[in-house]
Design a protein around this motif. Structure first.
Motif, PDB file in Angstrom:
ATOM      1  N   LEU A 171       0.815  -1.214   0.000  1.00  0.00           N
ATOM      2  CA  LEU A 171       0.000   0.000   0.000  1.00  0.00           C
ATOM      3  C   LEU A 171       0.850   1.266   0.000  1.00  0.00           C
ATOM      4  O   LEU A 171       0.337   2.349  -0.249  1.00  0.00           O
ATOM      5  CB  LEU A 171      -0.964   0.008   1.189  1.00  0.00           C
ATOM      6  N   ASP A 172       2.139   1.127   0.273  1.00  0.00           N
ATOM      7  CA  ASP A 172       3.061   2.259   0.177  1.00  0.00           C
ATOM      8  C   ASP A 172       3.819   2.150  -1.132  1.00  0.00           C
ATOM      9  O   ASP A 172       4.328   1.085  -1.490  1.00  0.00           O
ATOM     10  CB  ASP A 172       4.047   2.249   1.357  1.00  0.00           C
ATOM     11  N   LEU A 173       3.891   3.253  -1.871  1.00  0.00           N
ATOM     12  CA  LEU A 173       4.520   3.266  -3.192  1.00  0.00           C
ATOM     13  C   LEU A 173       5.568   4.378  -3.274  1.00  0.00           C
ATOM     14  O   LEU A 173       5.469   5.280  -4.111  1.00  0.00           O
ATOM     15  CB  LEU A 173       3.444   3.497  -4.265  1.00  0.00           C
ATOM     16  N   PRO A 174       6.587   4.345  -2.430  1.00  0.00           N
ATOM     17  CA  PRO A 174       7.525   5.466  -2.361  1.00  0.00           C
ATOM     18  C   PRO A 174       8.379   5.671  -3.610  1.00  0.00           C
ATOM     19  O   PRO A 174       8.882   6.760  -3.832  1.00  0.00           O
ATOM     20  CB  PRO A 174       8.406   5.112  -1.157  1.00  0.00           C
ATOM     21  N   GLU A 175       8.548   4.673  -4.414  1.00  0.00           N
ATOM     22  CA  GLU A 175       9.414   4.790  -5.597  1.00  0.00           C
ATOM     23  C   GLU A 175       8.631   5.006  -6.895  1.00  0.00           C
ATOM     24  O   GLU A 175       9.230   5.048  -7.969  1.00  0.00           O
ATOM     25  CB  GLU A 175      10.296   3.545  -5.727  1.00  0.00           C
ATOM     26  N   LEU A 176       7.331   5.136  -6.826  1.00  0.00           N
ATOM     27  CA  LEU A 176       6.522   5.299  -8.031  1.00  0.00           C
ATOM     28  C   LEU A 176       6.727   6.697  -8.615  1.00  0.00           C
ATOM     29  O   LEU A 176       6.497   7.697  -7.949  1.00  0.00           O
ATOM     30  CB  LEU A 176       5.043   5.087  -7.708  1.00  0.00           C
ATOM     31  N   ASN A 177       7.189   6.765  -9.853  1.00  0.00           N
ATOM     32  CA  ASN A 177       7.424   8.035 -10.526  1.00  0.00           C
ATOM     33  C   ASN A 177       6.407   8.138 -11.663  1.00  0.00           C
ATOM     34  O   ASN A 177       6.625   7.634 -12.765  1.00  0.00           O
ATOM     35  CB  ASN A 177       8.854   8.108 -11.051  1.00  0.00           C
ATOM     36  N   ILE A 178       5.298   8.773 -11.376  1.00  0.00           N
ATOM     37  CA  ILE A 178       4.182   8.840 -12.324  1.00  0.00           C
ATOM     38  C   ILE A 178       4.570   9.595 -13.588  1.00  0.00           C
ATOM     39  O   ILE A 178       4.261   9.157 -14.701  1.00  0.00           O
ATOM     40  CB  ILE A 178       2.952   9.455 -11.647  1.00  0.00           C
ATOM     41  N   ALA A 179       5.254  10.723 -13.445  1.00  0.00           N
ATOM     42  CA  ALA A 179       5.636  11.504 -14.629  1.00  0.00           C
ATOM     43  C   ALA A 179       6.583  10.713 -15.529  1.00  0.00           C
ATOM     44  O   ALA A 179       6.423  10.706 -16.751  1.00  0.00           O
ATOM     45  CB  ALA A 179       6.262  12.826 -14.207  1.00  0.00           C
ATOM     46  N   ALA A 180       7.563  10.026 -14.955  1.00  0.00           N
ATOM     47  CA  ALA A 180       8.500   9.232 -15.761  1.00  0.00           C
ATOM     48  C   ALA A 180       7.790   8.057 -16.437  1.00  0.00           C
ATOM     49  O   ALA A 180       8.082   7.734 -17.589  1.00  0.00           O
ATOM     50  CB  ALA A 180       9.648   8.724 -14.892  1.00  0.00           C
ATOM     51  N   THR A 181       6.860   7.436 -15.737  1.00  0.00           N
ATOM     52  CA  THR A 181       6.111   6.325 -16.330  1.00  0.00           C
ATOM     53  C   THR A 181       5.290   6.818 -17.522  1.00  0.00           C
ATOM     54  O   THR A 181       5.288   6.192 -18.588  1.00  0.00           O
ATOM     55  CB  THR A 181       5.199   5.659 -15.287  1.00  0.00           C
ATOM     56  N   ALA A 182       4.603   7.939 -17.347  1.00  0.00           N
ATOM     57  CA  ALA A 182       3.816   8.507 -18.446  1.00  0.00           C
ATOM     58  C   ALA A 182       4.719   8.878 -19.621  1.00  0.00           C
ATOM     59  O   ALA A 182       4.390   8.604 -20.783  1.00  0.00           O
ATOM     60  CB  ALA A 182       3.038   9.723 -17.954  1.00  0.00           C
ATOM     61  N   ALA A 183       5.852   9.500 -19.329  1.00  0.00           N
ATOM     62  CA  ALA A 183       6.784   9.890 -20.394  1.00  0.00           C
ATOM     63  C   ALA A 183       7.289   8.680 -21.167  1.00  0.00           C
ATOM     64  O   ALA A 183       7.513   8.757 -22.379  1.00  0.00           O
ATOM     65  CB  ALA A 183       7.954  10.674 -19.798  1.00  0.00           C
ATOM     66  N   SER A 184       7.444   7.545 -20.480  1.00  0.00           N
ATOM     67  CA  SER A 184       7.915   6.346 -21.166  1.00  0.00           C
ATOM     68  C   SER A 184       6.906   5.834 -22.191  1.00  0.00           C
ATOM     69  O   SER A 184       7.258   5.061 -23.074  1.00  0.00           O
ATOM     70  CB  SER A 184       8.252   5.243 -20.156  1.00  0.00           C
ATOM     71  N   TYR A 185       5.658   6.278 -22.080  1.00  0.00           N
ATOM     72  CA  TYR A 185       4.621   5.939 -23.056  1.00  0.00           C
ATOM     73  C   TYR A 185       4.420   7.039 -24.093  1.00  0.00           C
ATOM     74  O   TYR A 185       3.458   7.025 -24.852  1.00  0.00           O
ATOM     75  CB  TYR A 185       3.292   5.671 -22.341  1.00  0.00           C
ATOM     76  N   GLY A 186       5.308   8.034 -24.095  1.00  0.00           N
ATOM     77  CA  GLY A 186       5.227   9.098 -25.085  1.00  0.00           C
ATOM     78  C   GLY A 186       4.311  10.249 -24.700  1.00  0.00           C
ATOM     79  O   GLY A 186       3.988  11.087 -25.538  1.00  0.00           O
TER      80      GLY A 186
ATOM     81  N   LEU B  42       0.200  15.013 -19.180  1.00  0.00           N
ATOM     82  CA  LEU B  42      -0.083  14.605 -17.810  1.00  0.00           C
ATOM     83  C   LEU B  42       0.606  15.581 -16.865  1.00  0.00           C
ATOM     84  O   LEU B  42       1.772  15.922 -17.067  1.00  0.00           O
ATOM     85  CB  LEU B  42       0.448  13.196 -17.545  1.00  0.00           C
ATOM     86  N   VAL B  43      -0.138  16.032 -15.859  1.00  0.00           N
ATOM     87  CA  VAL B  43       0.435  16.866 -14.807  1.00  0.00           C
ATOM     88  C   VAL B  43       0.237  16.122 -13.491  1.00  0.00           C
ATOM     89  O   VAL B  43      -0.896  15.850 -13.088  1.00  0.00           O
ATOM     90  CB  VAL B  43      -0.230  18.254 -14.738  1.00  0.00           C
ATOM     91  N   ASN B  44       1.342  15.768 -12.850  1.00  0.00           N
ATOM     92  CA  ASN B  44       1.291  15.096 -11.561  1.00  0.00           C
ATOM     93  C   ASN B  44       1.365  16.152 -10.462  1.00  0.00           C
ATOM     94  O   ASN B  44       2.233  17.016 -10.478  1.00  0.00           O
ATOM     95  CB  ASN B  44       2.446  14.105 -11.418  1.00  0.00           C
ATOM     96  N   VAL B  45       0.443  16.074  -9.520  1.00  0.00           N
ATOM     97  CA  VAL B  45       0.391  17.012  -8.400  1.00  0.00           C
ATOM     98  C   VAL B  45       0.583  16.219  -7.119  1.00  0.00           C
ATOM     99  O   VAL B  45      -0.183  15.297  -6.836  1.00  0.00           O
ATOM    100  CB  VAL B  45      -0.970  17.751  -8.366  1.00  0.00           C
ATOM    101  N   ARG B  46       1.602  16.557  -6.363  1.00  0.00           N
ATOM    102  CA  ARG B  46       1.877  15.876  -5.100  1.00  0.00           C
ATOM    103  C   ARG B  46       0.858  16.322  -4.054  1.00  0.00           C
ATOM    104  O   ARG B  46       0.551  17.498  -3.945  1.00  0.00           O
ATOM    105  CB  ARG B  46       3.284  16.220  -4.610  1.00  0.00           C
ATOM    106  N   THR B  47       0.348  15.368  -3.300  1.00  0.00           N
ATOM    107  CA  THR B  47      -0.607  15.657  -2.237  1.00  0.00           C
ATOM    108  C   THR B  47      -0.110  15.043  -0.927  1.00  0.00           C
ATOM    109  O   THR B  47       0.827  14.251  -0.913  1.00  0.00           O
ATOM    110  CB  THR B  47      -2.003  15.097  -2.563  1.00  0.00           C
ATOM    111  N   ASN B  48      -0.749  15.414   0.156  1.00  0.00           N
ATOM    112  CA  ASN B  48      -0.382  14.869   1.464  1.00  0.00           C
ATOM    113  C   ASN B  48      -0.874  13.441   1.598  1.00  0.00           C
ATOM    114  O   ASN B  48      -1.875  13.057   0.996  1.00  0.00           O
ATOM    115  CB  ASN B  48      -0.990  15.712   2.577  1.00  0.00           C
ATOM    116  N   LYS B  49      -0.180  12.681   2.432  1.00  0.00           N
ATOM    117  CA  LYS B  49      -0.610  11.314   2.702  1.00  0.00           C
ATOM    118  C   LYS B  49      -1.921  11.332   3.475  1.00  0.00           C
ATOM    119  O   LYS B  49      -2.240  12.303   4.161  1.00  0.00           O
ATOM    120  CB  LYS B  49       0.453  10.561   3.488  1.00  0.00           C
ATOM    121  N   VAL B  50      -2.665  10.249   3.367  1.00  0.00           N
ATOM    122  CA  VAL B  50      -3.961  10.111   4.043  1.00  0.00           C
ATOM    123  C   VAL B  50      -3.730   9.940   5.542  1.00  0.00           C
ATOM    124  O   VAL B  50      -2.839   9.180   5.947  1.00  0.00           O
ATOM    125  CB  VAL B  50      -4.730   8.902   3.478  1.00  0.00           C
ATOM    126  N   LYS B  51      -4.526  10.631   6.307  1.00  0.00           N
ATOM    127  CA  LYS B  51      -4.441  10.480   7.759  1.00  0.00           C
ATOM    128  C   LYS B  51      -5.393   9.373   8.187  1.00  0.00           C
ATOM    129  O   LYS B  51      -6.287   8.992   7.452  1.00  0.00           O
ATOM    130  CB  LYS B  51      -4.811  11.790   8.442  1.00  0.00           C
TER     131      LYS B  51
END
Length: 86
Positions: free
Chosen positions: A27-42, A70-79
């Motif tokens: 449930l923790d995804l600290p290494e997920l790079n959404i922008a890089a993943t999207a860029a890898s698909y063009g 794609l614009v990735n926006v960082r948000t706070n973790k869920v409390k």
């Protein structure tokens, strides 16, 4: 496309908390790079670090009709959720 990310599956963590099922792996995804993943698909992908930057990236993405953006926006973790009433 706008993605909000916080390095976790927040909704699943909330559900696990409600069900008292703590310690569920994956449930923790600290290494997920959404922008890089999207860029890898063009996809033209960006990481917004503040409100002004997000607004400019969103305007540019809407104006560019040639390719997806794609614009990735960082948000706070869920409390933790409040306890259930019984």
């Amino acid at each position: 496309m706008v993605v909000s990310s916080n390095d976790e599956y927040g909704v699943l963590k909330q559900f696990a908390d409600i069900e008292s099922a703590m310690g569920i792996p994956g449930l923790d995804l600290p290494e997920l790079n959404i922008a890089a993943t999207a860029a890898s698909y063009g996809i033209d992908a960006h990481e917004a670090n503040d409100t002004d930057q997000f607004a400019e990236m969103l305007r540019a993405g809407v104006a560019d009709r040639e390719r997806p953006t794609l614009v990735n926006v960082r948000t706070n973790k869920v409390k933790k959720v409040a306890p259930r009433l019984t």
